[in-house]
Design an enzyme around this catalytic site. Structure first.
Site, PDB file in Angstrom:
ATOM      1  N   LYS A 147       0.947  -1.314  -0.072  1.00 58.38           N
ATOM      2  CA  LYS A 147      -0.016  -0.108  -0.090  1.00 58.38           C
ATOM      3  C   LYS A 147       1.004   1.241  -0.148  1.00 58.38           C
ATOM      4  CE  LYS A 147      -1.150   2.238   3.897  1.00 58.38           C
ATOM      5  NZ  LYS A 147      -0.248   2.886   4.704  1.00 58.38           N
ATOM      6  N   HIS A 177      -0.427  -4.457   6.248  1.00 57.44           N
ATOM      7  CA  HIS A 177       0.183  -5.136   7.317  1.00 57.44           C
ATOM      8  C   HIS A 177      -0.189  -5.430   8.594  1.00 57.44           C
ATOM      9  CE1 HIS A 177       1.804  -1.402   8.855  1.00 57.44           C
ATOM     10  NE2 HIS A 177       1.847  -1.923   9.957  1.00 57.44           N
ATOM     11  N   HIS A 239      -5.819   0.161   7.047  1.00 55.47           N
ATOM     12  CA  HIS A 239      -5.784  -0.529   8.478  1.00 55.47           C
ATOM     13  C   HIS A 239      -6.999  -0.143   9.306  1.00 55.47           C
ATOM     14  CE1 HIS A 239      -1.846  -0.358   7.251  1.00 55.47           C
ATOM     15  NE2 HIS A 239      -1.475   0.735   7.890  1.00 55.47           N
TER      16      HIS A 239
HETATM   17  C1  BG6 Z   1       1.904   2.617   7.871  1.00 56.80           C
HETATM   18  C2  BG6 Z   1       1.523   3.788   7.671  1.00 56.80           C
HETATM   19  O1  BG6 Z   1       0.951   1.717   6.938  1.00 56.80           O
HETATM   20  O2  BG6 Z   1       1.443   1.879   9.327  1.00 56.80           O
HETATM   21  C3  BG6 Z   1       2.445   4.532   8.773  1.00 56.80           C
HETATM   22  O3  BG6 Z   1       2.087   4.213   6.540  1.00 56.80           O
HETATM   23  C4  BG6 Z   1       2.002   4.211  10.330  1.00 56.80           C
HETATM   24  O4  BG6 Z   1       2.380   6.058   8.661  1.00 56.80           O
HETATM   25  C5  BG6 Z   1       2.058   2.577  10.146  1.00 56.80           C
HETATM   26  O5  BG6 Z   1       3.260   4.771  11.039  1.00 56.80           O
HETATM   27  C6  BG6 Z   1       1.773   2.343  11.720  1.00 56.80           C
HETATM   28  O6  BG6 Z   1       2.046   0.704  11.623  1.00 56.80           O
HETATM   29  P1  BG6 Z   1       2.220   0.088  13.186  1.00 56.80           P
HETATM   30  O7  BG6 Z   1       2.409  -1.532  12.636  1.00 56.80           O
HETATM   31  O8  BG6 Z   1       3.454   0.715  13.604  1.00 56.80           O
HETATM   32  O9  BG6 Z   1       1.074   0.165  13.903  1.00 56.80           O
END
Ligand code: BG6
Length: 491
Positions: A147, A177, A239
């Site tokens: 993404k 993710h 997300h």
């Molecule tokens: C990413 C975003 O997809 O997810 C980032 O682009 C964000 O801006 C990150 O910081 C957060 O991921 P996690 O796994 O640290 O919660």
């Protein structure tokens, strides 16, 4: 297509980039360390840089030293891992330059080939075309797309169409993710393996749901990227909507990828569109100003390096989402996500309805709601808030709110919680698509977000300010207070 042989050629486009070095190489190392990679697996880093195998291995080793805990970086596993790593310079947009890549691939027809595009989405089509033209693709090939795919429905369709010219949907693994996080997958187990929750998971028993994904960090030197995206595209479109789908979806008939994804799509389709009028009551858009995070002064978004004074981008969004179906009619799903909030926290809180008739002391009525708190990160676990009688002879029938806690790292023997990318890469290697986003999911998610962002564009209002280190604009609290609710940490 199903990859049965776990030995594969894993080709990473953009191998020198931050994602590859911070996440993919460490995740592949962990898989090797757990002996999950397959003996003949090769990891071929691809980028424009003029490196050779040795210098690329050195770069990977330096990243492993930085991003893998020292006690997990076991020497023997490291040697095994680096023996699998190779490098191939390719100019992504030039077909001729793929010849060398083709020469380095194992050309057997059955060999699984995984092409991971850790590059901007604008060149996904070009890479797909060049891989195909230069005969790098066999029947056992698949592509992994990172993404953001596009910045709205139209541009994401363009990218997806370009890739679809060369790969069918069963060969395409779109990453979100969050779906690789152990605790996110556990939502499926929690909801569908436990009859206790299964029977309660609807508007008859649940009053509202909160989904918070808070980050302490700002935009980490990514102003150029982030300012074009904003928190809505960066976090909500993917997300948060995925978390909402897993929380709200009906039970799939089985755990196959399509059954799960069909149910998620039904939720996305049932999301009530946010009209222009609802922007005032159902949405709060914010942007951090300077403040203190954990006691340390941090600059505001507009004072960050590279900031454009004309920017109108949000770093915080909170939305009262509604799902128009039988299960969820009348149950608000409050979504909230922001940068520079007081802590890093991803959490889903399910608020159950109170008893229909309260027989205890009136002064205790405010206690009378059970809550299920699903803590996705950090301190992953589940906590169920219940009411107990306060112990003691002189307490009468006083109630007391207490928690039944399950802390994953304390409860499970293997207390290392794998990174999302380890799980996702393993699923790609094994040919399982259930943790990846199908094209229609992406489209429905964009459709809902696009409508809202169109209203913002027409309104042309600046996002509401909030001090770094706070929980966002006050309006985000008021949005819940008007409904008689409050965010979990305010209770
Ligand atoms: C990413 C975003 O997809 O997810 C980032 O682009 C964000 O801006 C990150 O910081 C957060 O991921 P996690 O796994 O640290 O919660």
């Amino acid at each position: 297509m199903s990859i049965v042989n776990t030995s594969s050629d894993i080709v990473i486009f953009g191998a020198m980039g931050d994602l590859a070095q911070r996440k993919l190489i460490p995740a592949l190392f962990q898989l090797e360390s757990a002996e999950l990679l397959g003996q003949d697996t090769r990891i071929i880093g691809v980028a424009r840089h003029d490196e050779d195998n040795d210098s690329f291995c050195n770069i990977c080793e330096a990243s492993l030293n930085k991003f893998v805990k020292t006690h997990e970086l076991e020497a023997e596993a490291l040697t095994r891992f680096l023996a699998k790593v190779e490098y191939c310079p390719v100019n992504f947009t030039e077909a001729d330059s793929y010849q060398e890549l083709k020469n380095s691939l194992d050309m057997s027809a059955e060999r699984a080939r995984i092409f991971y595009y850790a590059t901007p989405a604008s060149i996904y089509g070009s890479i797909s075309k060049n891989l195909t033209k230069s005969n790098c693709i066999n029947t056992n090939s698949c592509v992994v797309l990172e993404k953001p795919i596009g910045h709205n429905l139209r541009s994401s369709n363009e990218v997806n169409d370009q890739v679809a010219e060369y790969f069918d949907e069963t060969q395409i693994y779109r990453i979100d993710h969050y779906l690789g996080k152990e605790t996110v997958q556990n939502l499926i187990a929690l909801r569908f393996a436990n009859p206790l929750f299964g029977s309660q998971w609807n508007q008859s028993h649940i009053s509202h749901v909160e989904i918070t994904v808070a980050e302490k960090v700002g935009i980490e030197g990514r102003w150029g990227y982030f300012d074009k995206a904003g928190q809505m595209r960066d976090m909500v479109q993917n997300h948060l909507l995925q978390l909402l789908c897993l929380t709200a979806m009906d039970p799939p008939d089985d755990l196959s990828a399509d059954m799960i994804r069909n149910e998620k799509v039904k939720v996305l389709k049932a999301l009530r569109p946010i009209s222009a009028e609802m922007c005032n009551t159902h949405v709060v858009r914010g942007r951090y100003t300077k403040g203190l995070v954990e006691g340390n002064p941090v600059p505001g978004y507009m004072d960050e390096e590279g900031a454009n004074p004309d920017s109108n981008t949000e770093t915080f969004v909170s939305i009262k989402a509604e799902i128009n179906n039988w299960r969820w009619a009348g149950v608000p799903f409050y979504l909230r996500t922001g940068k520079r909030l007081p802590e890093k926290l991803s959490q889903i809180t399910i608020h159950f309805k109170p008893q229909p008739h309260f027989i205890f002391d009136e002064s205790q009525r405010h206690l009378a709601q059970n809550k299920l708190i699903i803590r996705l990160q950090p301190e992953e676990g589940i906590s169920l808030q219940i009411l107990n009688k306060d112990h003691g002879l002189n307490k009468g029938m006083r109630l007391r709110s207490e928690s039944l806690n399950l802390n994953f790292s304390q409860s499970f023997e293997q207390n290392r919680i794998p990174d999302a990318y380890e799980r996702l890469l393993l699923e790609v290697i094994q040919g399982n698509q259930y943790l990846f986003v199908r094209r229609d999911e992406v489209e429905h998610a964009w459709n809902w977000c696009d409508q809202l962002m169109e209203h913002w564009k027409h309104e042309n209002k600046a996002p509401l300010p909030y001090a770094a280190g706070s929980w966002g604009p006050k309006a985000a609290d008021l949005m819940l207070i008007k409904d008689g609710n409050s965010w979990y940490e305010d209770q």
